[in-house]
Design an enzyme around this catalytic site. Structure first.
Site, PDB file in Angstrom:
ATOM      1  N   ARG A 137       0.545   5.072  17.722  1.00  0.00           N
ATOM      2  CA  ARG A 137       0.247   6.277  16.781  1.00  0.00           C
ATOM      3  C   ARG A 137       0.834   7.490  17.109  1.00  0.00           C
ATOM      4  O   ARG A 137       1.420   8.020  16.220  1.00  0.00           O
ATOM      5  CB  ARG A 137      -1.312   6.055  16.465  1.00  0.00           C
ATOM      6  CG  ARG A 137      -1.839   5.076  15.820  1.00  0.00           C
ATOM      7  CD  ARG A 137      -1.204   4.671  14.477  1.00  0.00           C
ATOM      8  NE  ARG A 137      -1.470   3.281  14.160  1.00  0.00           N
ATOM      9  CZ  ARG A 137      -0.650   2.302  13.967  1.00  0.00           C
ATOM     10  NH1 ARG A 137       0.560   2.422  13.997  1.00  0.00           N
ATOM     11  NH2 ARG A 137      -1.270   1.109  13.477  1.00  0.00           N
ATOM     12  N   ASP A 188       0.984  -1.139   0.124  1.00  0.00           N
ATOM     13  CA  ASP A 188      -0.146   0.072  -0.109  1.00  0.00           C
ATOM     14  C   ASP A 188       0.953   1.216  -0.065  1.00  0.00           C
ATOM     15  O   ASP A 188       0.762   2.226  -0.881  1.00  0.00           O
ATOM     16  CB  ASP A 188      -0.910   0.056   1.288  1.00  0.00           C
ATOM     17  CG  ASP A 188      -1.939  -1.033   1.118  1.00  0.00           C
ATOM     18  OD1 ASP A 188      -1.806  -1.959   0.771  1.00  0.00           O
ATOM     19  OD2 ASP A 188      -3.092  -0.404   1.435  1.00  0.00           O
ATOM     20  N   ASP A 190      -7.136   4.683  12.882  1.00  0.00           N
ATOM     21  CA  ASP A 190      -5.644   5.148  12.742  1.00  0.00           C
ATOM     22  C   ASP A 190      -5.681   6.564  12.049  1.00  0.00           C
ATOM     23  O   ASP A 190      -4.736   7.286  12.354  1.00  0.00           O
ATOM     24  CB  ASP A 190      -4.687   4.077  12.320  1.00  0.00           C
ATOM     25  CG  ASP A 190      -4.568   2.844  13.308  1.00  0.00           C
ATOM     26  OD1 ASP A 190      -4.883   3.188  14.510  1.00  0.00           O
ATOM     27  OD2 ASP A 190      -4.372   1.918  12.678  1.00  0.00           O
ATOM     28  N   SER A 218      -6.071  -8.354   7.979  1.00  0.00           N
ATOM     29  CA  SER A 218      -4.858  -7.319   7.718  1.00  0.00           C
ATOM     30  C   SER A 218      -4.231  -7.380   9.194  1.00  0.00           C
ATOM     31  O   SER A 218      -4.944  -7.781  10.251  1.00  0.00           O
ATOM     32  CB  SER A 218      -5.328  -6.134   7.420  1.00  0.00           C
ATOM     33  OG  SER A 218      -6.014  -5.405   8.345  1.00  0.00           O
TER      34      SER A 218
END
Lengths: 400, 400, 400, 400
Positions: A94, A15, A123, A179
């Site tokens: 994050r 990605d 996210d 994922s």
């Protein structure tokens, strides 16, 4: 002429490799930034790949120590847990990643940052709220929310085709049907076949933890020592081995927790943006620490301080989950929680076995546990008659 | 002439046997009342013993079904847990026992009730607040808070001597070096050698749960079905066996949980009266239900309702722990929580293994989980661009 | 031989004068302690009276400045208010008085303290919890809870008779048909004819505040300047007069508030010990400060910090009301609140008129108010389209 | 061909008149909907104007009774107040208006609704969250967030020009230098010269309330009777006049409150979307009811129920302010609050004078006030010695 410079949070995967190239196509200079927060990754290969794809610069930053000390530790102090079950392993990474990303943008004079988070998830919020808080003028490019991008890349096949067309190396191993997000604290699994909340997770999904059915038949016994609410030492009691720096402590707890299959959960949770999602998490070291900190905290903290702090911890957990690490209220709550931890020190012993952590005992120079006061065998400085008045007065209301 | 009639919460053990005789010595008529809330006990032997000791009447009451339906079930709906760890197995039994005791007192025209709870513990409070709430004019005789009693009986030896002098049968098996309280929901252990919070509990202490080291190497897989937040059926998926009355469901969960060593904790907790105490608990079925209810609740309840209800659940847990079951505020909170449970229905699957409960999947006709909305593969009725505005607005404050 | 020395919180009135003599009768040496916390009193006359009654020593302590700075100011920071209405004027004085009493006891080697608070009220709790917290070994003599005392003195007449028998000067003015407690912050009225909650308070009851019907027809306009959440200056805008020490500021606010009849309330409240009581309070300066602080705080504090702090303020108010000033949780909450006040600075203008305070305007170097951002006339750094996404995402849940 | 039908929340003023015409220009059929929620308005003139501007249909709906009964009354039960000061008069009208708008849309087969709320305010959120909750498929046209619209109409002059060009009657009286929103509950003022938070509001701004300097010199005395937490009767004690339907009661309280200048506030508040704004509000009847309900509630509700309900009321106030009236959590909280009000009944007397409401007394058949229990003159069923034990036990923690 360049539209400007973008610092892209780059993972090395399909990605963000496509995003890197796509951003260049759109006219940006791209700086690839890859944070090492403990995930398994060939960082040098990732660097070469980014350079090959045309990154102007590549930053590979080892943030593991600060991740533990500045992000995981405050979460441990807070007993941070979201909706009673999730230990927030993704959430806490994050703000750590975004902070360095913003620093690089400022240092390199980039006006833009970009990331590969999807448009339905948490996210994106966590990254962007962090960026806006630390660098209010920043412009954020979030391809998965840009129609030109998401309409072009409607599935993995579109990305693969694009990769082939643009000389982007494509993964040789087939993608798992879900994922995954990994860091020092945990691995999360979602999407794909896991989207059906009734579907059981396959046994081979887990990566950080052994299947408890296959884990050792003999427990490990640990002693964790805390000071001001954070671990300063872990000792494997039987082996006599110990660790005493934050990163080593945390890694060792992951090792022991992982070996015994500790910290697996399968939950449905409520995302900040309002939808429910199903996630599976493995948080071996974090689970041990959560239990150990609860124990030493209750042992050393006044009952009513604990009640108030429990509420602050829930607030903190929600803020952390929702991406507000750098918000004024989260800073305030962290300050309050840190204040509450001043006397949270001592040692807890526990055994770790077959997916579970069992507290065995605890001791502390700051304990508020008074063995004489509580003893059934000695009266201590306590007059049982006082309890009569206490009860009678507490009954006044219900007699009205 | 009699000073009046006392309904004594009688266990059949040494303490309350001595209290029975002592109350008679003080001039009271004594009605012995023994509640069957699922503890292991030879109830007929206890009846004979009480009669022999001079009880005017003996009531042995099987409260197991109402204990499950009216006390444990509301606690399950609340996700009741005290100080993040204790499932309140002792606390929840007290209002059940006290209610019947007061009913007997009223029916038999007794002005007094009595119990053998100590003067340092929570149970005295729980019993007495319940009694005062349900029978405000009642007089409570709490021997362990009466100087004439507690100065006379300074230890077990004094009780033994008194028993011998008064023809009270004394236990033939030596007392364990701790005290214990058992009911359908749990067994608790405290005092004695456990008073030192550092001392590890001996392996042979546990009674309801197998040692996980010795428990089966193969999990059981359960499916629990909920309606309005309470279980209505449990099925052992592999064996095809199922139970569908509250008492049977709970007993079966105890059986399976116990077999796999589920629900052991060793904690220090804060008593209502302000001191810290160390307790060890086994709550096999309650632990399974706690996990299962959390799961189905999050699956079927709106996110923000859940947040508010979580706070009410914490309040409920504190009230329950402190003995306020029949207080106006606890009734109010239970009503609110019951309201929140109207759509909490569906089935959860889990495996039970080596001390741990693992959620496997869940389904519900009332689910608020929207697979299309959350899917990474289809867009559903969701515009990712909306998230940009959402994030920007949420960032307004931190940019100030 | 003396039983020991008692430090008696002495008011100079009938009750504590009788207690002083009664304590001596019981064999104690008595140190009379009279705190000046701003009540109207002839302190020298009180000293002479205490000496005449046989006090071994008399301490008359001017605590006004520390009362304002260490007790009222933190309450202002907290927006402390009990049950939405009561500004806690009595509650906040108790820990101030008790602290000095305990200091005197320790300095004079007294093992006992005593007070004249009744057995049904809150003040006994506030005094005693403060004393136990600061001097855990202290013994407290609370005559109104000692049967020998309260059975002997069943009403005012018994006290008068005792006074006459023991040469205690008796009040020459007839007692008002209610009781009263005064300090710098407020006067409270309760008991007597006020016990009937329907009875209207007589117009001549009030002492600190003018009847609004008779108060000036022209407002005073004040500007109060805050730093870290406490007032550092008050200016009468029209008169140009200003005050800038804590005690002077507070006294001046009392003067202006009193002149305009500000701060009268008539409420039923819930005492800590569970009963409801009716109280009438006048809190002129405190009411002005409550309003002014709310205003500057909302102006300078982040929205979400404010929400969390509002909850802490409610907790603080309950702790203060219940007498837990020196408890660990109250210290913790005060620390958190103080932390929240770091940027609470600036000036608020208000008019004071006929029982009411009207905010007129405010300004601050630390304001988070962004005039351009909020303006209807200019767009500022704000894209209205963002609100669409914000709303859509917030609607996700209700569409489920 | 028409793009479809829009139900426009139409006020009759310049903005929504221009929006009506603009929507037609864009190709929509427009249904004008004007809710009568108590604002001063010539509704027939507005109808004619809308028809003249080309509305396909015009709905003028008298929602006053349902506004009081279904929206204001639950807010009274909740003691709803935002950030300690704002009585939520605008917020509470929005879900009432939106509900009928959505009903009209559904009944008329319109797929669209539209409104004239700005892109920086709360009202857009309140309208739209209500619409989405009640009619999830609805499409909302919010011109002030559509670039074509807001870029075209950059100020009042652009609207005036457009009006002249399109035969839209323009206001003849000059616009006040602020904006205003009126309904039965309140009038709010903001923007324009009020955007500077330091600027004092001009004396002639207020419309619902007399200037207290010019209000009567003699109080009115009211008695309000409550049942289940809502007023069922108001009596002017001196005049003997009374009202007993919800709408009449509320209007009468507005009349009396307005006459005496009650309910003016000038505040800075935090909007949902994160910015601070300055607002001035007049809420005469609402202020009286807020005070009266607080009084009767504390008189009749258990202390601890009150504490829990206070928290729910704060949550409700935030939800109401933020526009979540129809959200699952707000429905849940309203249900809980309604439950808490079952015994909130009785009468309160108060005087209303010069901007202030003074409680005088209260009585109730459901009072939990026990005059004998609280009395200083009789002991009642209370043993003061119990307080000693109560205090000692409460001191256990601080002695640790």
């Amino acid at each position: 002429m360049s539209k400007g410079t973008v610092v892209l949070a780059y993972s090395g995967g399909l990605d963000t490799s496509c995003i890197l190239v796509w951003l260049k196509e759109q006219g940006y200079d791209v700086i690839a930034y890859l944070a090492n927060i403990g995930q398994e990754e060939d960082f040098e290969a990732a660097r070469l790949k980014a350079e090959k794809l045309g990154a102007k610069k590549v930053f590979i930053e080892d943030l593991r120590a600060e991740f533990v000390e500045e992000f995981i530790w405050p979460s441990v102090q807070a007993n941070a847990i979201y909706e009673d079950r999730y230990l927030l392993g993704t959430s806490v990474a994050r703000p750590c990643i975004a902070r360095r990303q913003v620093q690089i943008a400022q240092q390199e004079g980039a006006q833009y940052v970009s990331h590969g988070a999807t448009g339905k998830g948490n996210d994106q919020v966590r990254f962007e709220l962090s960026c806006y808080a630390l660098f209010p003028e920043v412009k954020i490019i979030s391809p998965w929310r840009i129609p030109e991008f998401f309409n072009r890349f409607r599935g993995r096949k579109d990305l693969m085709d694009y990769a082939k067309d643009h000389d982007i190396p494509v993964p040789v191993t087939p993608k798992a049907p879900w994922s995954m997000d990994a860091n020092l604290m945990h691995i999360s699994f979602e999407s794909g076949i896991l989207e059906n909340p009734k579907t059981h997770a396959p046994a081979d999904l887990y990566m950080m933890t052994k299947d408890p059915q296959a884990s050792p038949n003999i427990p490990d016994v640990l002693e964790i020592e805390f000071l001001k609410g954070v671990p300063i030492k872990v000792t494997n009691v039987k082996e006599g081995k110990s660790k005493d720096t934050p990163l080593e402590i945390f890694c060792y707890l992951n090792e022991i927790g992982g070996k015994h299959g500790v910290g697996r959960i399968d939950i449905v949770e409520n995302r900040f943006i309002g939808m429910k999602s199903r996630g599976i998490y493995e948080t071996p070291g974090g689970t041990i620490l959560y239990q150990a900190h609860l124990d030493i905290e209750t042992f050393t903290m006044d009952k009513e301080v604990r009640r108030i702090k429990q509420g602050l911890g829930i607030t903190f957990s929600e803020l952390l989950y929702n991406g507000f690490w750098y918000s004024p209220e989260c800073v305030f709550v962290r300050d309050c929680i840190a204040k509450s931890q001043e006397s949270v020190e001592g040692k807890v012993q526990m055994s770790v076995f077959k997916g579970q952590v069992y507290m065995l005992g605890r001791e502390s120079p700051k304990s508020l546990y008074n063995e004489e006061l509580v003893s059934m065998d000695v009266q201590g400085d306590y007059d049982p008659c006082d309890a009569s008045g206490f009860i009678k007065i507490n009954a006044v209301r219900s007699e009205l």
